[in-house]
Structures are given as structure tokens and as C-alpha cells.
Design an enzyme around this catalytic site. Structure first.
Site, PDB file in Angstrom:
ATOM      1  N   LYS B  89       0.806  -1.230   0.000  1.00  0.00           N
ATOM      2  CA  LYS B  89       0.000   0.000   0.000  1.00  0.00           C
ATOM      3  C   LYS B  89       0.841   1.284   0.000  1.00  0.00           C
ATOM      4  O   LYS B  89       0.458   2.297  -0.578  1.00  0.00           O
ATOM      5  CB  LYS B  89      -0.935   0.011   1.218  1.00  0.00           C
ATOM      6  CG  LYS B  89      -2.072  -1.011   1.143  1.00  0.00           C
ATOM      7  CD  LYS B  89      -3.154  -0.578   0.184  1.00  0.00           C
ATOM      8  CE  LYS B  89      -4.320  -1.554   0.160  1.00  0.00           C
ATOM      9  NZ  LYS B  89      -5.244  -1.284  -0.964  1.00  0.00           N
ATOM     10  N   GLU B 111      -9.602   6.799   2.827  1.00  0.00           N
ATOM     11  CA  GLU B 111     -10.557   5.822   3.356  1.00  0.00           C
ATOM     12  C   GLU B 111      -9.761   4.580   3.732  1.00  0.00           C
ATOM     13  O   GLU B 111      -8.686   4.337   3.183  1.00  0.00           O
ATOM     14  CB  GLU B 111     -11.599   5.472   2.290  1.00  0.00           C
ATOM     15  CG  GLU B 111     -11.191   4.373   1.297  1.00  0.00           C
ATOM     16  CD  GLU B 111     -10.011   4.733   0.398  1.00  0.00           C
ATOM     17  OE1 GLU B 111      -9.756   5.938   0.225  1.00  0.00           O
ATOM     18  OE2 GLU B 111      -9.332   3.823  -0.109  1.00  0.00           O
ATOM     19  N   SER B 377       1.724  -9.890  -1.084  1.00  0.00           N
ATOM     20  CA  SER B 377       1.422  -8.456  -0.971  1.00  0.00           C
ATOM     21  C   SER B 377       1.478  -7.886   0.431  1.00  0.00           C
ATOM     22  O   SER B 377       1.695  -6.696   0.609  1.00  0.00           O
ATOM     23  CB  SER B 377       0.051  -8.182  -1.582  1.00  0.00           C
ATOM     24  OG  SER B 377      -0.915  -9.007  -0.967  1.00  0.00           O
TER      25      SER B 377
END
Lengths: 255, 393
Positions: B89, B111, B377
Site C-alpha cells: 500500500k 478511506e 502483498s
């Protein structure tokens, strides 16, 4: 003639009211419409509830959620509005988000609106360019106007474009905000109202968002042909119910 | 066929910017500037330096020996779990914060669902000394207490989204509303390849560093810069977009997307958008989304909070419809089992989202000489409570 155009032919300020169909109770849609017409409201926006109304503030989000829980659907609303033109003569506009209309089928949706006697649509998340390119022809075929929003941040050039593509009226969002967010107008708003007046647009304008009482209604209609009240009316319905609608409308009409 | 975004912001039938007029200036500003700014040498230099010194890139491309032997194929893991903050991220939040600074923005909103993107955003805001507000569903705040604490510790304000279903989609609505109310000073850092154009493309470009590195790392290890398969989990789809990016138009590479089946596709508790979704509009993008026949957006379910988004990014919708990618969906139980398998066979505790991707090995056959790259990930630290409950550890 489209009833929206007819309404704008008169010289008076136009009071338009928004509410969520199916709120407070599922079967309140038609009784509310009748009460609003009786009270002298000039136009109504009937909100088609959506699960994710991202241009709306908490009040309309809540009424929308409640309406959905009550069982409101697109089909249900069309059924409720069947035959409405025997009783209601003021312009009726459906306001809703694009996704439920897509799922209904855009053409079927337009067809149904025409059959019922809906005069126009406001679809906040259908951008003017997409409408112009893909849907204008269809809307026109079914005699439906499509109204667009402008905000204090909308550049002049884009306002000109919206003015060219629009029919009915242009919905002037009073401030950079979601619905229901403000209670008074500051200089930013009044400067913006004046800027729009000076642009001398072909399409008449109505102010919406942040109009909650006689004072803001009056201020808004000094620089536009009319005003739309949504959240404040829904709050009234929440507290006072359908019976006392006249008491909400009267002070506005006589301001 | 070209699988990148076109000049109008569409991937085939999907994408675009279905936004209220109130957002038009914000989105226009981004659309007109994101390519120009990110192409500037000074931007690239700062982005690359931060990815190296702060995030810890390049992340290793690790040959998983035991797993490869077991499945009789060649398995590589792209170790995004080793990024600072524990997942891919941060690649995107670094890119967007640099962009926001150059656009003169002084306030950041985001968000978050599970809290990973919220933490990654709060992190880069702390790094740059910029005010940060993270919207998070009220239910998620209760479910993800450690990440809420992380965000607060990093100086961010966490605002509960109390509308609708009180989860990720509602947090996204609240962030969009905030942006409508603060159009001038605020930048909205979206965490996935979703939202109105240019977000899906912008986020995919920032995440594309994953496949950019994979290419030269494979060249070093295998003597060719492409694998036979790339496999990633897809919620909104940002880690997948990053791994696929430089292979989108390389037909030698098979693309596999793994969605969360939740309790099973037919149970009503699932997040398998490609199987259950229909074309529609969510958060300003035309894509596939889970909805009622009446067009109301439904609440997805997955044991992994990062995969329970009711839509997929428009790039993925296009990969699905055009059949460029194979989509499979994996139920909770298999994903959880893979969390254990990867831990015990390779010594890597994956995030539950990530664990879904590996279950592809049980679903389809791979040849002994085929090279597979998985996007590993995120790491599983954030999911320990769920693992503890599930396996009674």
C-alpha cells in the site's frame, strides 16, 4: 409544453421541495406530493433512494437508507406514481443516482417516466459530457429534461457548456458542499450568485443545498429564479410527519 | 488489444469518471497534472529515493524452494510484505503524497477498510508533516483496533463512517463527501485502483514498481524478464494491478486474479465480484460491482477485511470481460489453510488477503518448467488475532 418550462414562465419565485420516496413510510410518496401541491409548492424533486448517495449529506443519506429499508425500489416508485397526473399538476422531477437507473435499463426508465408524466431528471453522478454523448437523444425522445448542477468552483467556460446542453433549469449548488451542510450564506455564496446572474445564461437557475429557512430561501431567490429545499424538509417530516407539511411551506411562501 | 487506460479514462467498457459536478474541479486538476508531474525528473528522483531508503525497495523476488518442489513448478514470491508498514500500500501513498505536495495541498484524507491503507497514508503524512484524516467504517474501527491505534500514534485523526453499512464502502463515501466539502486545500489519497479516472491509472502506475522490479529480478535469476503466470489477490485490485502492469500487453504472460469467495459464492456471504457482480457505477467508476437487482450496492463478505470491497477496479473488470485474465475465487477456509502452509513451508506469515492468492496452486495445474510469480502483498501481523481465533493458537 414541458411543465418545468411552464413554471418558469410565471414571474414568481419558485419553491421546489425534495424528499426521498418511501420516507418516512413506504406509502407516503403520493400523500406528500398532494400536500406539497396543496401548500403551493411550485415543483417537486422526488428522490429515488440509493444505498450510496455520495453527493448527499447525513440527512438525505438517512432518509434514503430508511426508505430502502421500508422496501422502496425503482419499480415500487413507478407503481406508486401510476396515475399521479390525475391529481398533481406541478412539475415533477426524479432525482437519483445513475446506478439504479442503469440496472432498470436507461431506455425503460425513460419510457416509464414519460408514461407517468415525469418532466425531468436530476442525476448527480451522470456527468454532462457523458450525458451529451450517450443519453441526450434518448431523454429527448421521451420528452425528459435533464438538469445539471454547477458549484462556486465550476469554471465559467464549463458553465457556458452546461447552459448550452441544459434544458429546464440549472441547479446552482450554493456552496462547495454536500446537501444540507450549511445554514447561512456568506459572501462567497452571494458573490457566486452575482457572478452567475452577470453571465446572463439562457437557462434559468435554481439554488439548492444549504437552504433551510425563510431567510436563506429569500437570499437565494434574490439572485435566482427559485430555490430547492431538501434536508430541512426531510427533518421536518421526521419530526412532524406528513400531516403538517403546510406549516413548513407557509413561512417560505410568504417570506 | 491494449489493456492500459485510454485517453478518456476507460479500460474497454469500464472506468470513466461518474462524479457529481461538485467533484469535477478536484478530479480535473488531478487528471490534467498527474502524468505531467509524475514524469518530472525531480519527482521521479524523490519518489525513487523514498522507495529505496524509506520503504526498503527493491523488495526481494524470492524463489520458494520447498513450495516449488511440492507443486513441481517454479514459484517466486515478490516480497511486498517486506515494505515499510507491512504491505504494498505504501508504494501508492508515497507517490500520492508527493503529488499532493506539488499541487499545493495541505490536508490529506483517505478511506480505509482493514486499516492498512489508512496506516500507509498516516505514515507518509507524518513523514511530510501534513494533516491527515482517515475515514473508517464504525464496524471496522471495532474490528481493527491495532491499526486504529497505529494511525493515531502516527498523528492521524480517525473519523468513524456511521452511514449505511458502516464499512469500507461507507468510509469511501464519507471521504468523497469530505473532498466535496473541501475542494481547494485537500487531496484524497484513494488506496486502490478504484474511483473516478485518473485514480485507477494513477494508483496502478505507482504500484507498477512491483512488476518493474520483477522484470529485472527475473532476468537475473532466470535469464528472461517475464514469467509464465502472475498471480495476485484482488479486492479493489491495487497489488494485482502493480504485479500485472508491465505484463498487461505481454501475451506470453498468463494473468490470474484470485478473489475472496468468503463462505462460498452461493451463500450470500462472498466478495467474488467477477462471479457475482454486474456492470454499474460505484465510487465514480463504471465497473463490475455486487448489487441488488434494483441497483443498490450490497455488502460483501470475506474473512480478510482487505478483500471485502463490493467492486473491482475498472482495469480488472476489463481483464475479466476480455478474458485476458483468469479469475478464480477462494473460500475463507482454504485461504486460512494457506496462511499456515506458507508460514510452515517458507517461514513467511502472509496477510489473509495474500494467502488467497496461493490457493491458486490447488485450483489449477502448473507445468514443471513454468515460472510463476505471486505477489506476496502483505504480512500477517495484522491478522494474528484472526489466525489465533481460527486455529486456536
Amino acid at each position: 409544453m414541458n411543465r418545468i418550462d411552464r413554471a418558469f414562465q410565471s414571474d414568481k419565485r419558485l419553491l421546489s421541495i425534495y424528499f426521498s420516496a418511501g420516507y418516512p413510510n413506504l406509502e407516503d410518496t403520493v400523500p406528500i406530493l398532494k400536500k406539497l401541491q396543496e401548500a403551493g409548492v411550485d415543483m417537486v424533486e422526488i428522490g429515488l433512494p440509493f444505498s450510496d448517495p455520495l453527493a448527499d449529506g447525513p440527512t438525505i443519506q438517512e432518509s434514503s437508507t430508511k426508505a430502502l429499508r421500508n422496501g422502496m425500489t425503482t419499480e415500487k416508485l413507478f407503481t406508486q406514481l401510476q396515475g399521479i397526473r390525475n391529481e398533481i399538476d406541478i412539475p415533477l422531477v426524479l432525482m437519483g443516482y445513475f446506478n439504479p437507473m442503469m440496472q432498470y435499463g436507461i431506455e425503460s426508465f425513460c419510457q416509464k417516466c414519460q408514461a407517468i408524466g415525469i418532466d425531468g431528471l436530476i442525476i448527480p453522478d451522470l456527468p454532462v459530457d457523458v450525458y451529451h454523448e450517450h443519453y441526450k437523444e434518448m431523454f429527448t425522445k421521451y420528452g425528459l429534461y435533464n438538469m445539471f448542477l454547477i458549484t462556486p468552483q465550476t469554471p465559467d467556460e464549463r458553465i457556458r457548456y452546461i447552459d448550452k446542453v441544459s434544458n429546464g433549469f440549472i441547479y446552482m449548488v450554493s456552496s462547495a458542499s454536500v446537501t444540507g451542510a450549511k445554514n447561512t450564506f456568506g459572501t462567497v455564496q452571494t458573490d457566486y450568485f452575482k457572478r452567475i446572474v452577470e453571465m446572463q445564461l439562457n437557462t434559468p437557475t435554481i439554488v439548492g443545498f444549504g437552504i433551510s429557512n425563510a431567510a436563506t430561501y429569500k437570499a437565494a431567490t434574490e439572485n435566482a429564479r427559485g430555490a430547492i429545499i431538501g434536508s430541512a424538509f426531510i427533518k421536518w417530516l421526521h419530526t412532524h410527519g406528513v400531516e403538517k407539511i403546510e406549516e413548513f411551506i407557509h413561512p417560505l411562501k410568504s417570506s | 488489444m491494449n489493456y492500459n487506460v485510454n485517453e478518456k479514462g476507460y479500460y474497454g467498457d469500464f472506468g470513466g469518471a461518474y462524479i457529481p459536478e461538485m467533484l469535477y474541479p478536484n478530479v480535473l486538476e488531478l487528471r490534467e497534472n498527474y502524468l505531467k508531474i509524475t514524469a518530472e525528473p525531480a519527482f521521479k528522483k524523490e519518489f525513487d529515493e523514498l522507495l529505496k531508503a524509506y520503504v526498503g525497495r527493491p523488495t526481494p523476488l524470492y524463489f520458494a524452494k520447498r513450495l516449488s518442489e511440492k507443486y513441481n513448478t517454479k514459484i517466486y514470491l515478490k516480497r511486498e510484505d517486506l515494505c515499510h508498514t507491512g504491505a504494498h500500500k505504501v508504494n501508492n501513498t508515497i507517490g500520492q503524497i508527493l503529488l499532493a505536495k506539488r499541487l499545493g495541498k495541505t490536508r490529506i484524507i483517505a478511506e480505509t477498510g482493514a486499516g492498512q491503507h489508512g496506516v500507509a497514508t498516516a505514515t507518509v503524512c507524518a513523514l511530510m508533516g501534513i494533516e491527515c484524516i482517515v475515514y473508517m467504517g464504525e464496524l471496522d474501527i471495532k474490528r481493527q483496533a491495532p491499526n486504529v491505534a497505529r494511525m493515531k500514534m502516527l498523528g492521524a485523526e480517525v473519523r468513524p463512517a456511521q452511514s449505511g453499512s458502516k464499512t469500507l464502502k461507507d468510509a469511501t463515501n464519507e471521504a468523497i463527501r469530505d473532498w466535496i466539502n473541501n475542494p481547494v486545500d485537500t487531496h484524497y489519497i484513494i488506496g486502490s485502483v478504484v474511483g473516478p479516472h485518473p485514480y485507477p491509472d494513477m494508483v496502478a502506475r505507482f504500484q507498477s514498481v512491483i512488476s518493474e522490479e520483477t522484470k529485472w529480478q527475473l532476468m537475473e535469476q532466470e535469464g528472461r524478464d517475464y514469467p509464465d503466470h502472475v498471480i495476485a489477490c484482488v479486492g479493489g485490485g491495487s497489488n494485482a494491478a502493480g504485479l500485472y502492469y508491465h505484463y498487461l500487453n505481454d501475451e506470453r504472460v498468463n494473468i490470474i486474479a484470485v478473489e475472496a469467495a468468503g463462505k462460498g459464492i452461493d451463500t450470500g456471504e462472498s466478495a467474488a465480484t467477477s462471479a457475482l457482480g454486474k456492470e454499474g457505477i460505484i465510487h465514480g467508476s463504471k465497473t463490475l460491482l455486487m448489487q441488488t437487482p434494483d441497483g443498490q450496492i450490497t455488502e460483501p463478505y470475506s474473512i480478510s477485511a482487505g478483500l471485502d470491497y463490493p467492486g473491482v477496479g475498472p482495469m480488472h473488470a476489463h481483464l475479466f470481460r476480455s478474458k485476458r485474465a483468469e479469475f478464480i475465487s477462494i473460500p475463507d477456509q482454504e485461504a486460512m489453510d494457506w496462511g499456515l502452509t506458507l508460514s510452515q513451508m517458507e517461514g513467511i506469515i502472509p496477510a489473509i488477503e495474500t494467502a488467497h492468492a496461493f490457493a491458486a496452486l490447488d485450483v489449477r495445474k502448473f507445468g514443471p518448467n513454468e515460472i510463476i510469480v505471486f505477489n506476496c502483498s502483505g504480512r500477517g501481523d495484522k491478522d494474528l488475532d484472526t489466525y489465533i481465533d481460527y486455529f486456536k493458537l
